[in-house]
Design an enzyme around this catalytic site. Structure first.
Site, PDB file in Angstrom:
ATOM      1  N   LYS A 223       0.866  -1.170   0.000  1.00 55.91           N
ATOM      2  CA  LYS A 223       0.000   0.000   0.000  1.00 55.91           C
ATOM      3  C   LYS A 223       0.905   1.224   0.000  1.00 55.91           C
ATOM      4  O   LYS A 223       1.991   1.238   0.582  1.00 55.91           O
ATOM      5  CB  LYS A 223      -0.949   0.024   1.202  1.00 55.91           C
ATOM      6  CG  LYS A 223      -0.337   0.209   2.575  1.00 55.91           C
ATOM      7  CD  LYS A 223       0.004   1.602   3.030  1.00 55.91           C
ATOM      8  CE  LYS A 223      -1.130   2.566   2.811  1.00 55.91           C
ATOM      9  NZ  LYS A 223      -0.703   3.969   3.252  1.00 55.91           N
ATOM     10  N   THR A 234       9.265   3.151   2.407  1.00 57.04           N
ATOM     11  CA  THR A 234       8.355   4.254   2.111  1.00 57.04           C
ATOM     12  C   THR A 234       6.885   3.857   1.950  1.00 57.04           C
ATOM     13  O   THR A 234       6.155   4.503   1.222  1.00 57.04           O
ATOM     14  CB  THR A 234       8.820   5.038   0.870  1.00 57.04           C
ATOM     15  OG1 THR A 234       8.724   4.199  -0.273  1.00 57.04           O
ATOM     16  CG2 THR A 234      10.221   5.524   1.024  1.00 57.04           C
ATOM     17  N   GLU A 317      -0.759  10.185  -5.270  1.00 58.18           N
ATOM     18  CA  GLU A 317      -1.976  10.980  -5.069  1.00 58.18           C
ATOM     19  C   GLU A 317      -2.120  12.049  -6.153  1.00 58.18           C
ATOM     20  O   GLU A 317      -1.294  12.947  -6.270  1.00 58.18           O
ATOM     21  CB  GLU A 317      -1.955  11.599  -3.674  1.00 58.18           C
ATOM     22  CG  GLU A 317      -2.146  10.559  -2.590  1.00 58.18           C
ATOM     23  CD  GLU A 317      -1.869  11.047  -1.193  1.00 58.18           C
ATOM     24  OE1 GLU A 317      -2.301  10.368  -0.247  1.00 58.18           O
ATOM     25  OE2 GLU A 317      -1.215  12.088  -1.027  1.00 58.18           O
TER      26      GLU A 317
END
Length: 445
Positions: A223, A234, A317
């Protein structure tokens, strides 16, 4: 008397406003789960969706809706590992590491006797939560150990989500019996979905490699979407294999390959408090990774890790562009990576890419500030196969229309030759769009 009543009304109003704030922010562990509309799937998501991952002997998965933060969302996954499973791990180097990270770090390298378990929740990072954070970990570890039947030293927890809010661990503990009852060797796809936060799609990768003529399987899930910058893994990543390999060899291989995969990606230059990468080798295949078998196994594991790393960037994102930055001709590999990351993390470079602007001057700027050894008059820059600049100046044959046309592609390659030596590195990033701001501006609401 009237003045006193007025003060009381004001106090009541302030209390009402404070309670509304607490209910909205989830600042107390008793806050009820909320609903949240899922984000649209990234345009860079892999074609075909989640892959059909192979079952790994010695591993079973289960997931539940525990209401850790949001209602009607699967938010907890449990992986049960067979006795003898060796576990390696790499973690964030953040100075504000979460309680689950600190606990996992202490357990890596321990005895492989007895079974093991990994329990992961999304929605709450259990980070920067003081003594409550470690208490939550202890309660979860004890509960999993008791119900699943594995030693406490072999229970690894991870949490991801909002930072600074106490983890409602009781909600997870209340679901442990349900998790145990639902364990299945075919449950890895559901596990990948349960660990998502702002991810727009679940991430999985696999490989099968033959060692001594016998098959060895590797399957991993990850994820990650934001707060992604190289300082370990990370993100949250869990990789499983049925290979038989000692813990020290497994750890060495994992640490080395992390530097070439997860430590070479960045979305926004921010490193999480909760980054965790666990690699579990059950040994259930009976195939030992040694001698001539080390190289093919390492190559297969590297492929899985790089695939997952790229998927994280593709789910950055608000991302609309996947960008590979190849730096060659640096003084050494470390300088090449330093220059590559400076380009990849530059908001000016990333916004230019988002706007499909072939602004090569911003790349020059990023190299100059990187700290890597550089000579302006030896630099060369390419967009894909298009020579944009060389010898410290724009290439005489470069056409701006060609650069602009190339920038319209969803997958881009930026090449930089420093002209100084043999150092080389490749890093991966994405563009920076207004959607990144929108996603993070209301992340807690």
């Amino acid at each position: 008397m009237a003045g006193k009543k007025k003060k009381i009304r004001k106090l009541k109003q302030k209390l009402k406003e404070l309670q509304a704030y607490l209910d909205a922010s989830g600042a107390t562990p008793e806050a009820a789960p909320r609903t949240k509309k899922p984000l649209p799937v990234s345009p860079l998501a892999p074609v075909g969706g989640f892959p059909n991952l192979p079952e790994i002997a010695g591993v079973r998965f289960a997931t539940v809706e525990a209401g850790v933060r949001y209602a009607n969302r699967t938010d907890v996954m449990l992986a049960e590992l067979a006795p003898g499973t060796e576990i390696a791990g790499v973690f964030t180097r953040s100075a504000t590491r979460s309680a689950p990270v600190l606990d996992c770090q202490d357990k890596i390298g321990g005895s492989a006797e007895g079974g093991a378990a990994i329990v992961v929740n999304s929605g709450n990072a259990n980070a920067f939560t003081g003594s409550h954070g470690m208490a939550s970990v202890r309660e979860l570890v004890a509960g999993v150990s008791r119900i699943v039947g594995v030693p406490e030293q072999r229970v690894f927890t991870s949490s991801t989500g909002v930072i600074g809010e106490p983890l409602p661990h009781d909600r997870i503990i209340a679901k442990l019996e349900e998790l145990k009852a639902g364990l299945s060797s075919a449950g890895i796809a559901s596990a990948a979905r349960a660990i998502m936060t702002t991810d727009t799609y679940p991430k999985g990768a696999f490989a099968t490699v033959k060692i001594g003529g016998k098959p060895v399987k590797i399957a991993g899930i990850a994820k990650g979407s934001g707060m992604i910058a190289p300082d370990m893994a990370t993100m949250l990543v869990y990789i499983f294999t049925d290979a038989k390999i000692g813990q020290a060899d497994l750890q060495g291989m994992l640490s080395s390959l992390t530097d070439r995969s997860f430590n070479c990606i960045t979305v926004d230059s921010d490193t999480s408090t909760s980054d965790t990468l666990l690699l579990a080798a059950t040994g259930a295949s009976g195939v030992e990774v040694a001698g001539d078998g080390v190289a093919p196994f390492r190559e297969a594991l590297s492929g899985v890790m790089l695939d997952l790393a790229h998927q994280v960037v593709r789910d950055g994102e608000g991302a609309t562009k996947f960008v590979e930055i190849r730096v060659t001709g640096a003084a050494d590999d470390a300088d090449a990576k330093k220059a590559g990351l400076a380009i990849a993390n530059s908001p000016l470079v990333k916004t230019a890419i988002a706007g499909e602007d072939p602004n090569w001057g911003r790349i020059v700027m990023a190299i100059g500030k990187s700290g890597a050894q550089a000579d302006r008059d030896k630099l060369a820059i390419r967009f894909g196969d298009i020579q944009v600049a060389r010898d410290g100046w724009v290439d005489p044959d470069y056409k701006e229309d060609a650069g602009a046309s190339y920038m319209k592609q969803s997958d881009l390659v930026v090449g930089v030759d420093m002209g100084l030596g043999d150092g080389a590195a490749t890093v991966w990033t994405c563009d920076l769009t207004h959607a990144y701001i929108s996603i993070n501006a209301d992340y807690r609401s």
